[in-house]
Design an enzyme around this catalytic site. Sequence first.
Site, PDB file in Angstrom:
ATOM      1  NE  ARG A 316      42.149  42.038  27.811  1.00  0.00           N
ATOM      2  CZ  ARG A 316      41.850  41.552  29.016  1.00  0.00           C
ATOM      3  NH1 ARG A 316      41.118  42.257  29.855  1.00  0.00           N
ATOM      4  NH2 ARG A 316      42.283  40.371  29.398  1.00  0.00           N
ATOM      5  CD  GLU A 748      46.119  45.697  31.066  1.00  0.00           C
ATOM      6  OE1 GLU A 748      45.913  44.586  31.573  1.00  0.00           O
ATOM      7  OE2 GLU A 748      46.099  45.903  29.840  1.00  0.00           O
TER       8      GLU A 748
HETATM    9  N1  MTE Z   1      52.971  50.839  35.978  1.00  0.00           N
HETATM   10  C1  MTE Z   1      54.187  51.389  35.750  1.00  0.00           C
HETATM   11  N2  MTE Z   1      54.731  52.167  36.707  1.00  0.00           N
HETATM   12  N3  MTE Z   1      54.863  51.172  34.588  1.00  0.00           N
HETATM   13  C2  MTE Z   1      54.337  50.389  33.574  1.00  0.00           C
HETATM   14  O1  MTE Z   1      54.957  50.202  32.533  1.00  0.00           O
HETATM   15  N4  MTE Z   1      52.413  49.021  32.842  1.00  0.00           N
HETATM   16  C3  MTE Z   1      50.985  48.770  32.989  1.00  0.00           C
HETATM   17  C4  MTE Z   1      50.634  48.486  34.446  1.00  0.00           C
HETATM   18  N5  MTE Z   1      51.195  49.494  35.303  1.00  0.00           N
HETATM   19  C5  MTE Z   1      53.031  49.805  33.786  1.00  0.00           C
HETATM   20  C6  MTE Z   1      52.400  50.049  35.035  1.00  0.00           C
HETATM   21  C7  MTE Z   1      50.499  47.670  32.166  1.00  0.00           C
HETATM   22  S1  MTE Z   1      50.121  47.957  30.561  1.00  0.00           S
HETATM   23  C8  MTE Z   1      50.305  46.429  32.688  1.00  0.00           C
HETATM   24  S2  MTE Z   1      49.667  45.174  31.748  1.00  0.00           S
HETATM   25  C9  MTE Z   1      50.650  46.111  34.080  1.00  0.00           C
HETATM   26  O2  MTE Z   1      51.185  47.217  34.775  1.00  0.00           O
HETATM   27  C10 MTE Z   1      51.656  44.972  34.073  1.00  0.00           C
HETATM   28  O3  MTE Z   1      52.137  44.663  35.322  1.00  0.00           O
HETATM   29  P1  MTE Z   1      51.354  43.736  36.370  1.00  0.00           P
HETATM   30  O4  MTE Z   1      50.797  42.574  35.612  1.00  0.00           O
HETATM   31  O5  MTE Z   1      52.390  43.353  37.329  1.00  0.00           O
HETATM   32  O6  MTE Z   1      50.285  44.577  36.952  1.00  0.00           O
HETATM   33  C1  QUE Z   2      45.189  40.528  27.114  1.00  0.00           C
HETATM   34  C2  QUE Z   2      46.498  40.659  26.784  1.00  0.00           C
HETATM   35  C3  QUE Z   2      47.081  39.841  25.800  1.00  0.00           C
HETATM   36  C4  QUE Z   2      46.293  38.893  25.144  1.00  0.00           C
HETATM   37  C5  QUE Z   2      44.958  38.783  25.485  1.00  0.00           C
HETATM   38  C6  QUE Z   2      44.419  39.592  26.455  1.00  0.00           C
HETATM   39  C7  QUE Z   2      48.457  39.909  25.446  1.00  0.00           C
HETATM   40  C8  QUE Z   2      48.953  39.007  24.455  1.00  0.00           C
HETATM   41  C9  QUE Z   2      48.100  38.097  23.845  1.00  0.00           C
HETATM   42  C10 QUE Z   2      48.490  37.094  22.877  1.00  0.00           C
HETATM   43  C11 QUE Z   2      47.541  36.496  22.064  1.00  0.00           C
HETATM   44  C12 QUE Z   2      47.865  35.495  21.173  1.00  0.00           C
HETATM   45  C13 QUE Z   2      49.157  35.045  21.077  1.00  0.00           C
HETATM   46  C14 QUE Z   2      50.131  35.615  21.897  1.00  0.00           C
HETATM   47  C15 QUE Z   2      49.792  36.637  22.781  1.00  0.00           C
HETATM   48  O1  QUE Z   2      46.799  38.086  24.195  1.00  0.00           O
HETATM   49  O2  QUE Z   2      49.183  40.743  26.000  1.00  0.00           O
HETATM   50  O3  QUE Z   2      51.392  35.151  21.831  1.00  0.00           O
HETATM   51  O4  QUE Z   2      49.513  34.051  20.213  1.00  0.00           O
HETATM   52  O5  QUE Z   2      50.272  39.060  24.150  1.00  0.00           O
HETATM   53  O6  QUE Z   2      43.130  39.459  26.811  1.00  0.00           O
HETATM   54  O7  QUE Z   2      47.247  41.588  27.412  1.00  0.00           O
HETATM   55 MO1  MOS Z   3      49.748  45.750  29.458  1.00  0.00          MO
HETATM   56  S1  MOS Z   3      48.837  46.710  27.843  1.00  0.00           S
HETATM   57  O1  MOS Z   3      48.810  44.309  29.113  1.00  0.00           O
HETATM   58  O2  MOS Z   3      51.275  45.444  28.808  1.00  0.00           O
END
Ligand code: MTE
Ligand code: QUE
Ligand code: MOS
Length: 797
Positions: A316, A748
Site C-alpha cells: 500500500r 483512514e
Molecule cells: N475510529 C475510531 N473511533 N476507532 C477506531 O479504532 N479505526 C480506524 C478508522 N477509524 C478506528 C476509527 C481504522 S484503522 C479503520 S481501517 C477504520 O476506522 C475501520 O472502520 P470502517 O471500515 O468502518 O471505516
Molecule cells: C489494506 C488493508 C489490508 C490489506 C490490504 C490493504 C488488510 C489485510 C490484508 C491481508 C492481506 C493478505 C492476506 C490477509 C489479509 O491486506 O488489512 O489475510 O492473506 O489484512 O490494501 O487494510
Molecule cells: Mo485499519 S489500519 O485498516 O484497521
Amino acid sequence: MADSLHTLKDSGSASHDSSWTHVTGRSEYVDDRPLLKHELWCGLVFSPYAHAKMKTLNLNFALKVPGVVAAVTAQDVVHNHWGTIFQDQPILATEEVQYAGEVVAVLAAETKSALAEGLRAVEVKWEKLPAIKTIDEAITQKSFIGEQRTIARGNVEEALKNSPHKLKGVVQIQGADHFYLESQAAVVYPKEDGQLEVHSSTQHPTETQHVVAKACGLAFKDVVCIAKRLGGGFGGKESQAAPIAAYAALISQKTGRPARLVLTKDDDMIITGKRNPFQIHYEVGFTSEGKLMALDAQLFSDGGAYADLSTAIMERAMLHSDNAYYVAHMRVKGQVCKLNYHPHTAFRGFGGPKGVALIESIMEDIARATQKDALDIRKLNCYKPGEDTTHYGQALENNLLPGLFEKLENDCDYRARRTEIQKWNQKALLESGNPRGLSLTAVKFGISFTTKFLNQGNALVIVHTDGSVQVSTGAVEMGQGVNTRIATIVAEELGLPISSVRMMPTTTEKNANTSPTAASSGTDINGAAAQKACLEIKKRLAALALRLETIPKESWAYKTAGLGTMPEVVLGNDIETALSEVSFHNSHVQIRKTSFSIPFVELVREAYLNRISLSEYGHFRIPHLGFDKIKGQGRAFLYFTQGVAASEVEIDRWTGEVKVRRVDILMDLGRPINYGLDLGQVTGGFIQGMGWVTTENLVYNDDGFLLSHSPSTYKIPSIQDTPRIFNANLVHNDGNTVNVKGTKAVGEPPLLLCLSVWTAIRDAIMSFRGNQVIPLAIPATAERVLRALSPEDFSSL
Ligand code: MTE
Ligand code: QUE
Ligand code: MOS
C-alpha cells in the site's frame, strides 16, 4: 472544475448508536463482562530482550503460589504457528525469542494479586544474542521478510538523466503506538463438548476464531468468536488480537474454567507491534518550473520480528507514493526488513501515510530548489481529471483533486497568509522571534483491500413481527460508527426510523468467513451486504402487498389464520417484479399506482402468518477489481477518497516545541451516510496522525525493550494540542456511483492529511535556514526540530 465544488451541509445525522451508553458508562466492553464462578485471571510471561535463548523456564515456584491454578507453555499449543499472511510466528515462543515482549508462557490464578505474585515467581534464564535494531543493519545482513517488489512505469534511468534538476534524499519515519483506550482483551468460556466461546476485542473475529481453534486443536465449528464493540482498534487489533484470545483459550481449555486476559497498558505497549518504521531513499528529477519528470524510490520498512501484515502494508505504501501527483517515469521498490522488535502491524492508513510522506516531502524540496511556492508545485503536478493514470496503471475516475486544491487555497486565504508569514519570519529572524510555517497537502487514498479475496462481506437481516429489525454483519464497531451507518442503510432501505433497527454483536456464528474491519471498508462491504439482504426481504413483502390489495381485509391472515379458513398466499414469480411497483417509506408500504398503503408492521405480520420468510442473508463482493500483484499493474482500488489540508505552525525557537495555529481541511466523501460521524472521523484521524508526526516518540533501550510504554512517557495529542483554529468541511460530490449509496469510505484517509503539519514544520525550519533543503524525520519531536533549527548549537554534542 474548481468553481463547481461547494461545501456540504449537514442535513441532520443520527447520533452514534452507542452515544447514550458511552456517556452514561453503560457500554459493555470485554472486561465489563461479569465475573463467572471459577473464572481465572491470566497474565503473560515475556522476554525482556530483543533476541535471546531461553536457557530455562521454571514455573514451579509460580505454580506453588496460593491461588495460582495453571500455566501454559509452547508444549500445550496444538498448532503453535500463526500469522495473517505468512504463518511464521509462534503463539508461545519455544527456545528462542526474537523480540522484547515476545510471550513464552501464560499464567492463570484465582485472583489478581495471586496472579501478580505468581508472575513474580516465574524464573527464566536468558542468554542474550546479537539483535538487529536498525534498518541499515538489516539491509547489510540481508535480514528480510518476503521478496523485494517493484512497481514501475516508464524509463526512470533515462528520464532522470534527462532531467535538468535532480535531488536525492532519505526520509526517516518512526512508528507509533495505537493507543486505543481499551487494551487487548479476551474472555473465554468453556462450553459443553469441548466448545469455546471467545469474547475478544478484535477487528477480525474470523481470524481470531481460526487462530484459537488451531491453537487448541479444535475444528472451526467448535469455536465462536464474539466482538461486541472495541474501545478503539486503529489497526492494532486486526491481527494481534488473535494470539491474545488464544492465550485465554488455552488456559480455559486446560482448566475447564472461564479465563480472562486483559493486558495492562504497559504490557500492551511492550508486547504489541506498532506502525511500521520506514526508511525511504529517493532521487527525483524535475524541470525548472518544478514539473516532476522522474521519481526513483526505494522503500525499506521495519517489519519487526515476524511478517504480520507488513508485506501488505509495504504494497500500500508503494501504491500511494504518487499521492495526488502524476509522475511520468516512476519506479518504487519495496522491501520489508526483519528486525528484533515486536512485529509491526496495521495502523490507520496502513502503508499509505509513508508513501504520501515521501512525495509530499519531495514537493517541499522542489519548491526550495525552484524558489517557488510549494502549493504551485503541487498544483502543477496534480493529476488531471480524465487524463491521467497512476503509476500502476489505474485510471482516475471522479478526480476532484485540482478543484480541492483550488477551493481550499481560497477558503483558507492561503496567499495572503503566505505573504504575512514571510513578513513575520523576516522579522522573527532579526528579533529572535518564533518561525512560522504553512503547508497545504493532499490525500488520494485507494479504497479496497489490495488482496482481492478480502473484498467481500456478508450480513444477516432479521425482521421481527413487531416491525423491529436486527442486523448482524462481519463489521466490528470500534468507535468509528460502522453500526450506525449500516443501521441507517437498513432503515432507509426498509423505510423505517433508525430506532427500529438494532445492530447485533459481531459473531462468527452469524457471519463467518468475514474480512477484518479494516482498509476503511467496513460500511462499503457490510453495508452493501445488508442492503442486498434488505432487498430480498422487500421483494417478498412487495409481492405480498400486491396480493393483499386484492383480498378484503376481513380475509387477511391475521383474522383467519387461526381458523384455517382462507387459503394461504403463496408467492411465485411475482417476487422478481413486484418491488418496482411498491415503495417503502415512513413505516408504510405503498403501492405506487393505487396509493394502497399498509403499515410495515401489519404487512410483516401477514408475511409471517402466510409462512413467508422475514430473514435474509446477503453476500456482497466488490466489483471491477483487477490488480496483478506480480506485474504491479491494474485496478487496485474501486475508487479514491480525496482531500486536502492546510496547516500553519509556529515553532518555539528556544525549545523546538510546535504549536499548530490553524488547520483547514476539505474532504470529498461522496454522499456521506452520516455527516456528523464522518466529520468526527476526519478531525479524529487528523489529530491522531498529528501525534505520529510530532510528539509520539517510541524509545527503546539497548536491549530493544520499549521504554516509553505508558502515557507519562509517550505523548499522544491532548486537548491543548488541538489547532487553535480548526476548520473541517466536506464537499458536495454525487459522482461516486460505484459504491453503496454514493458514499466514500472515511476511516483512514483523513489521517494522511496530518502530513501537512509535518511539512509546515519543515517549511518553517527551511525558511528560517535561508531556504536550504533540510530533512526532518517523523516524528518532528521538539529535540529534532531544535537540532534542525540550530545545528550549530548541537555540533559539540
Ligand atoms: N475510529 C475510531 N473511533 N476507532 C477506531 O479504532 N479505526 C480506524 C478508522 N477509524 C478506528 C476509527 C481504522 S484503522 C479503520 S481501517 C477504520 O476506522 C475501520 O472502520 P470502517 O471500515 O468502518 O471505516
Ligand atoms: C489494506 C488493508 C489490508 C490489506 C490490504 C490493504 C488488510 C489485510 C490484508 C491481508 C492481506 C493478505 C492476506 C490477509 C489479509 O491486506 O488489512 O489475510 O492473506 O489484512 O490494501 O487494510
Ligand atoms: Mo485499519 S489500519 O485498516 O484497521
